[in-house]
Design an enzyme around this catalytic site. Structure first.
Site, PDB file in Angstrom:
ATOM      1  N   LYS A  35       0.849  -1.206   0.000  1.00  0.00           N
ATOM      2  CA  LYS A  35       0.000   0.000   0.000  1.00  0.00           C
ATOM      3  C   LYS A  35       0.880   1.248   0.000  1.00  0.00           C
ATOM      4  O   LYS A  35       2.085   1.159   0.274  1.00  0.00           O
ATOM      5  CB  LYS A  35      -0.886  -0.013   1.252  1.00  0.00           C
ATOM      6  N   TYR A 262      16.956  30.650   8.506  1.00  0.00           N
ATOM      7  CA  TYR A 262      15.813  31.394   9.049  1.00  0.00           C
ATOM      8  C   TYR A 262      15.814  31.395  10.577  1.00  0.00           C
ATOM      9  O   TYR A 262      16.075  30.371  11.204  1.00  0.00           O
ATOM     10  CB  TYR A 262      14.506  30.744   8.597  1.00  0.00           C
TER      11      TYR A 262
END
Ligand code: PLP
Length: 374
Positions: A35, A262
């Site tokens: 899956k 950042y």
């Protein structure tokens, strides 16, 4: 040019299938859970490799996944573990997919569609023994099965259930679930329903040798080379199949007290050499690795400094000599004698290897190689 790539070693996946067979015993059949694009490893390539290596069937969630496997000429049975919706009934019957069944109305529609198409459709009844997710509550299993007996067109192959805590070997709940499941199996036999396909064991149960005597196992994560939880006995013989690589895009020497990335969350303590790697959270490399993770360059570990950006991450390479633009960076997998595992990344960001594989595997260009064919 995109420098980043996920390399999936199909040889490792084949190896892991054989390890699973060794654990489960030669009389046991294997449903390979592929899956979610084979946990980010590429469902078609993985499926074709497993099928040609003798796996018995596939487990997926979506009808679409099963149809894609059929289009890619995969012929073995495919179990739709999520079950199907009313509008998927006729396609499931037409493609002879095996349906996880736990709803009476779907059973009736399947029966109708099978009769109309002049065929029988294989089903595995899903029993909820304590996962609380999908399935007929185990107390209601007899009634549900009895209701199916009068429906033509259904080939009742067997029943299955799913474990909630099999990755914690000492947890008593797995034995409780198995106890409930065995009761249901017994009743199923009494009703005269076929118990050809009875399965419960995911990777955790398989490693703990629980529920493997039922004749079928249903592992996922072990195929990709990771244990379902860290530190589980018996997982060492499995080989991780996924590697995530990039290349250094800039190298610069900076003085002490230089802020990086950042938020200026990191400042160099002394003169440092900083390498920039073109990988970020858009590539499935979690921002939660900011100031936490490590990558491999020249076969050595170097730390991530500052925040992981959308497309870029900085690492401190001061401990290495002569790092230059274009040098290989390994973010997941091995380089030289070092290895960064999905379990390590998962631990650093507070999740499980499954999520790491899905995030990295599905967000990058993927290439398949085969270490067993050289
Ligand atoms: C995902 C899944 C599995 C495989 O679980 P692993 O822990 O990866 O072995 C088995 N059965 C069902 C129903 C699943 O959803």
């Amino acid at each position: 040019m995109i420098e980043n790539k996920v390399i999936v070693d199909l040889g490792a996946i084949r190896h892991n299938l054989f390890e699973i067979k060794r654990l489960a015993g030669s009389q046991s059949r294997v449903i390979a859970v592929i899956k979610s694009d084979a946990y980010g490893h590429g469902m078609i390539a993985v499926g074709q490799t497993l099928e040609s290596s003798g796996v018995d069937s596939f487990g997926v969630f979506e009808l679409e996944e099963a149809l894609d496997l059929r289009k890619a000429h995969c012929r073995i049975p495919i179990l739709l573990m999520k079950g199907i919706t009313a509008d998927e009934v006729s396609a499931a019957v037409e493609k002879r997919l095996t349906v996880a069944l736990f709803q009476q109305d779907i059973a009736e529609k399947l029966s109708g569609a099978a009769l109309k198409q002049g065929t029988v459709t294989p089903v595995h009844v899903k029993i909820d023994t304590g996962m609380g997710r999908l399935g007929v509550p185990w107390e209601d299993a007899s009634d549900f099965l009895q209701g199916l007996l009068s429906l033509n067109g259904l080939l009742l192959e067997g029943i299955f259930s799913h474990c909630a805590v099999a990755d914690e070997p000492d947890h008593p709940f797995t034995d409780e679930q198995i106890g409930r499941f065995l009761q249901v199996v017994k009743k199923t036999k009494q009703l005269g329903v076929c118990t050809d396909a009875v399965h419960l064991a995911n990777s955790g149960a398989l490693l703990a040798r629980k529920g493997i005597d039922l004749g079928m196992v249903r592992p996922g994560i072990l195929l990709y080379g990771s244990p379902p939880a860290e530190g589980l006995a018996g997982a060492d013989s499995f080989k991780p199949a996924m590697t995530f690589k990039s290349r250094v895009t800039q190298v610069k020497k900076v003085p002490a007290d230089t802020p990086i990335s950042y938020g200026c969350t990191y400042r160099t303590r002394s003169t440092s050499t900083i390498a920039t790697v073109p990988v970020g959270y858009d590539d499935g490399y979690s921002r939660m690795l900011s100031n936490k993770g490590e990558v491999l360059i020249h076969g050595r570990r170097v730390p991530i400094v500052g925040r992981v950006c959308m497309n870029l991450t900085m690492v401190d390479v001061s401990s290495l000599d002569g790092v230059s633009v274009g040098d290989e960076v390994v973010l997941l997998g091995a380089q030289g004698k070092e290895r960064i595992t999905a379990e390590e990344l998962a631990r650093r960001i507070g999740t499980i290897s499954y999520e790491v594989y899905c995030m990295i595997g599905k967000n990058n260009r993927r290439v398949h190689v085969d270490s067993q064919k050289r």
